[in-house]
Design an enzyme around this catalytic site. Structure first.
Site, PDB file in Angstrom:
ATOM      1  N   GLU A  51      -5.746  13.021 -53.334  1.00 27.23           N
ATOM      2  CA  GLU A  51      -4.565  12.838 -52.492  1.00 27.23           C
ATOM      3  C   GLU A  51      -4.131  14.181 -51.899  1.00 27.23           C
ATOM      4  O   GLU A  51      -3.849  14.287 -50.701  1.00 27.23           O
ATOM      5  CB  GLU A  51      -3.392  12.254 -53.305  1.00 27.23           C
ATOM      6  CG  GLU A  51      -3.678  10.952 -53.988  1.00 27.23           C
ATOM      7  CD  GLU A  51      -4.222  11.152 -55.401  1.00 27.23           C
ATOM      8  OE1 GLU A  51      -5.085  12.028 -55.598  1.00 27.23           O
ATOM      9  OE2 GLU A  51      -3.784  10.416 -56.288  1.00 27.23           O
ATOM     10  N   ALA A  54     -37.012   1.543 -69.940  1.00 26.95           N
ATOM     11  CA  ALA A  54     -38.110   1.060 -69.095  1.00 26.95           C
ATOM     12  C   ALA A  54     -39.001   0.161 -69.944  1.00 26.95           C
ATOM     13  O   ALA A  54     -39.369   0.525 -71.063  1.00 26.95           O
ATOM     14  CB  ALA A  54     -38.898   2.242 -68.547  1.00 26.95           C
TER      15      ALA A  54
HETATM   16  N1  LIG Z   1     -39.738   3.076 -72.125  1.00 26.44           N
HETATM   17  C1  LIG Z   1     -38.760   3.933 -72.234  1.00 26.44           C
HETATM   18  O1  LIG Z   1     -37.676   3.756 -71.654  1.00 26.44           O
HETATM   19  C2  LIG Z   1     -38.962   5.154 -73.084  1.00 26.44           C
HETATM   20  C3  LIG Z   1     -38.012   6.198 -73.028  1.00 26.44           C
HETATM   21  C4  LIG Z   1     -38.206   7.309 -73.837  1.00 26.44           C
HETATM   22  C5  LIG Z   1     -39.318   7.367 -74.672  1.00 26.44           C
HETATM   23  N2  LIG Z   1     -40.219   6.349 -74.686  1.00 26.44           N
HETATM   24  C6  LIG Z   1     -41.389   6.374 -75.568  1.00 26.44           C
HETATM   25  O2  LIG Z   1     -40.926   6.184 -76.909  1.00 26.44           O
HETATM   26  C7  LIG Z   1     -41.856   6.780 -77.803  1.00 26.44           C
HETATM   27  C8  LIG Z   1     -41.105   7.495 -78.894  1.00 26.44           C
HETATM   28  O3  LIG Z   1     -40.368   6.526 -79.621  1.00 26.44           O
HETATM   29  P1  LIG Z   1     -39.458   6.848 -80.866  1.00 26.44           P
HETATM   30  O4  LIG Z   1     -38.782   5.577 -81.236  1.00 26.44           O
HETATM   31  O5  LIG Z   1     -40.230   7.580 -81.892  1.00 26.44           O
HETATM   32  O6  LIG Z   1     -38.454   7.935 -80.276  1.00 26.44           O
HETATM   33  P2  LIG Z   1     -36.883   8.134 -80.261  1.00 26.44           P
HETATM   34  O7  LIG Z   1     -36.144   6.882 -80.515  1.00 26.44           O
HETATM   35  O8  LIG Z   1     -36.607   8.874 -78.995  1.00 26.44           O
HETATM   36  O9  LIG Z   1     -36.636   9.162 -81.445  1.00 26.44           O
HETATM   37  C9  LIG Z   1     -36.683   8.738 -82.761  1.00 26.44           C
HETATM   38  C10 LIG Z   1     -35.963   9.719 -83.660  1.00 26.44           C
HETATM   39  O10 LIG Z   1     -34.594   9.778 -83.313  1.00 26.44           O
HETATM   40  C11 LIG Z   1     -33.809   9.940 -84.489  1.00 26.44           C
HETATM   41  N3  LIG Z   1     -32.932   8.781 -84.617  1.00 26.44           N
HETATM   42  C12 LIG Z   1     -33.179   7.506 -84.235  1.00 26.44           C
HETATM   43  N4  LIG Z   1     -32.152   6.708 -84.534  1.00 26.44           N
HETATM   44  C13 LIG Z   1     -31.214   7.507 -85.100  1.00 26.44           C
HETATM   45  C14 LIG Z   1     -29.928   7.272 -85.621  1.00 26.44           C
HETATM   46  N5  LIG Z   1     -29.366   6.061 -85.618  1.00 26.44           N
HETATM   47  N6  LIG Z   1     -29.237   8.305 -86.129  1.00 26.44           N
HETATM   48  C15 LIG Z   1     -29.773   9.535 -86.137  1.00 26.44           C
HETATM   49  N7  LIG Z   1     -31.017   9.815 -85.675  1.00 26.44           N
HETATM   50  C16 LIG Z   1     -31.716   8.812 -85.159  1.00 26.44           C
HETATM   51  C17 LIG Z   1     -34.751   9.935 -85.664  1.00 26.44           C
HETATM   52  O11 LIG Z   1     -34.985  11.261 -86.066  1.00 26.44           O
HETATM   53  P3  LIG Z   1     -35.280  11.577 -87.622  1.00 26.44           P
HETATM   54  O12 LIG Z   1     -36.508  10.801 -87.921  1.00 26.44           O
HETATM   55  O13 LIG Z   1     -35.457  13.034 -87.685  1.00 26.44           O
HETATM   56  O14 LIG Z   1     -34.110  11.052 -88.386  1.00 26.44           O
HETATM   57  C18 LIG Z   1     -36.000   9.300 -85.088  1.00 26.44           C
HETATM   58  O15 LIG Z   1     -37.185   9.724 -85.715  1.00 26.44           O
HETATM   59  C19 LIG Z   1     -42.718   7.687 -76.946  1.00 26.44           C
HETATM   60  O16 LIG Z   1     -44.003   7.110 -76.843  1.00 26.44           O
HETATM   61  C20 LIG Z   1     -42.060   7.706 -75.602  1.00 26.44           C
HETATM   62  O17 LIG Z   1     -42.993   7.821 -74.541  1.00 26.44           O
HETATM   63  C21 LIG Z   1     -40.070   5.248 -73.906  1.00 26.44           C
END
Ligand SMILES: NC(=O)c1ccc[n+]([C@@H]2O[C@H](COP(=O)([O-])OP(=O)(O)OC[C@H]3O[C@@H](n4cnc5c(N)ncnc54)[C@H](OP(=O)(O)O)[C@@H]3O)[C@@H](O)[C@H]2O)c1
Length: 337
Positions: A72, A186
């Site tokens: 504004e 995605a």
């Molecule tokens: N399609 C998509 O949109 C997309 C986007 C990004 C990535 N990706 C793919 O996803 C894959 C990786 O998957 P991901 O499940 O391992 O990865 P992520 O979910 O990004 O990371 C997992 C880590 O996050 C931490 N975490 C998860 N939930 C938590 C919570 N509630 N509180 C605290 N910490 C938490 C944990 O760490 P700690 O184990 O140390 O506790 C866990 O090991 C890759 O292949 C990547 O390319 C896909």
């Protein structure tokens, strides 16, 4: 046509024309504000149009950054600079003018210093009880204060909804003490979230642009160590222009501290304030304390699943790859907006 009927018809047409002018001005005010979504935290983006008595636009301005003039004040100042201050008849503003002194003086006072006799407002201030209503103050001083949803047009409700959506992150922060959470996911044609070996993404160019628009409006990116380890993601805004000088937080959920120090250093060099986190709720409080209005979650299925299971999200954007067809984008937004 009898004279009385003709006059009534003319009055009706004049009212419809006047409503069309306000609707168009409001749309332009929304557009002006949206250009700065992501640049104004901890303030909301706001747009304002000044109209003269004939409905001509005298100024169209937006709040551009915290500490800068409110929309504004900027519109009124633009009118003053253009020598048309005395022609201001109506102000159209996407958010209720503030009535308190923060980093800048109250907008209600700025409006009262003009010859404006009417103000159209999109959304009420979520901080109303704290700040005191700017709308009530203007009305008490004799201005005609109208809410956009009362505009006698079919699109009035949609305009009001757009205005509420524009400030939804500000409202979430004010009411829930945490940023608005946009969760971007995605999904491949086979329903999975993991890209094929050697790829970081499986979405199309237009979906990529959408993803970067979401980053642009975010004050923080939230990810998980799994995503970082698998993809070495840059998380920068690339496919759309970013807000100049914008610095974002990059919050990595990583209880086991698996994130390589070299990744943290590289992310800092890209302009992020990076930190590792253990707990989602503590992170929310931390982001809120730092003034973040919106955080974008870009993570793998583990973290994303945890957020969705807890209901810790406000907008869920699913980009779905479809064989031989453009990606489908599905956006679910939490009420109330
Ligand atoms: N399609 C998509 O949109 C997309 C986007 C990004 C990535 N990706 C793919 O996803 C894959 C990786 O998957 P991901 O499940 O391992 O990865 P992520 O979910 O990004 O990371 C997992 C880590 O996050 C931490 N975490 C998860 N939930 C938590 C919570 N509630 N509180 C605290 N910490 C938490 C944990 O760490 P700690 O184990 O140390 O506790 C866990 O090991 C890759 O292949 C990547 O390319 C896909």
């Amino acid at each position: 046509m009898p004279r009385v009927t003709r006059r009534l018809t003319e009055d009706k047409r004049a009212r419809a024309d006047a409503a069309a002018v306000i609707a168009e001005a409001f749309r332009q005010a929304l557009e002006a504000a949206e250009a700065f979504a992501g640049a104004t935290a901890p303030n909301p983006p706001v747009g304002c149009i000044a109209l003269d008595a004939d409905g001509q636009i005298l100024a169209c301005e937006a709040h551009q950054r915290a500490g800068g003039p409110h929309a504004e004040a900027a519109a009124i100042e633009a009118c003053r600079r253009a020598g048309v201050l005395d022609r201001i008849a109506t102000l159209v503003v996407t958010l209720e003018p503030c009535n308190h002194t923060g980093r800048t003086p109250p907008c209600a006072d700025a409006i009262l210093s003009t010859p404006a006799t009417a103000v159209w407002i999109g959304a009420s201030d979520p901080n109303r009880r704290v700040a005191g209503g700017g709308a009530a103050r203007l009305a008490a001083r004799g201005l005609e204060v109208r809410w956009i949803e009362s505009l006698p047009r079919r699109d009035a409700a949609a305009l009001a909804r757009d205005a509420r959506r524009l400030i939804a992150p500000f409202g979430r922060a004010a009411r829930a003490g945490r940023p608005w959470l946009t969760v971007k996911q995605a999904v491949a044609a086979d329903g999975g979230m993991i890209p094929p070996p050697g790829c970081k993404t499986f979405t199309s160019a237009s979906s990529l642009r959408l993803a970067h628009q979401l980053r642009r409006r975010a004050d923080a990116i939230i990810t998980g160590s799994g995503c970082v380890l698998a993809d070495d993601p840059a998380f920068t805004v690339r496919h759309v222009p970013d807000h100049p000088g914008k610095r974002r937080r990059l919050a990595i959920l990583d209880r086991r501290r698996r994130t390589p120090p070299a990744y943290l250093r590289a992310a800092e060099a890209r302009g992020f304030d990076v930190a590792l986190h253990d707990d989602l709720h503590a992170l929310m409080a931390d982001l809120h304390a730092g003034g973040a209005l919106e955080a974008l979650v870009e993570a793998g299925p583990t973290l994303m699943g945890a957020l969705l299971a807890e209901g810790l999200w406000d907008e869920h954007v699913v980009i779905r790859q479809r064989a031989g067809q453009p990606d489908a984008v599905d956006i679910r937004t939490r009420e109330p907006v």
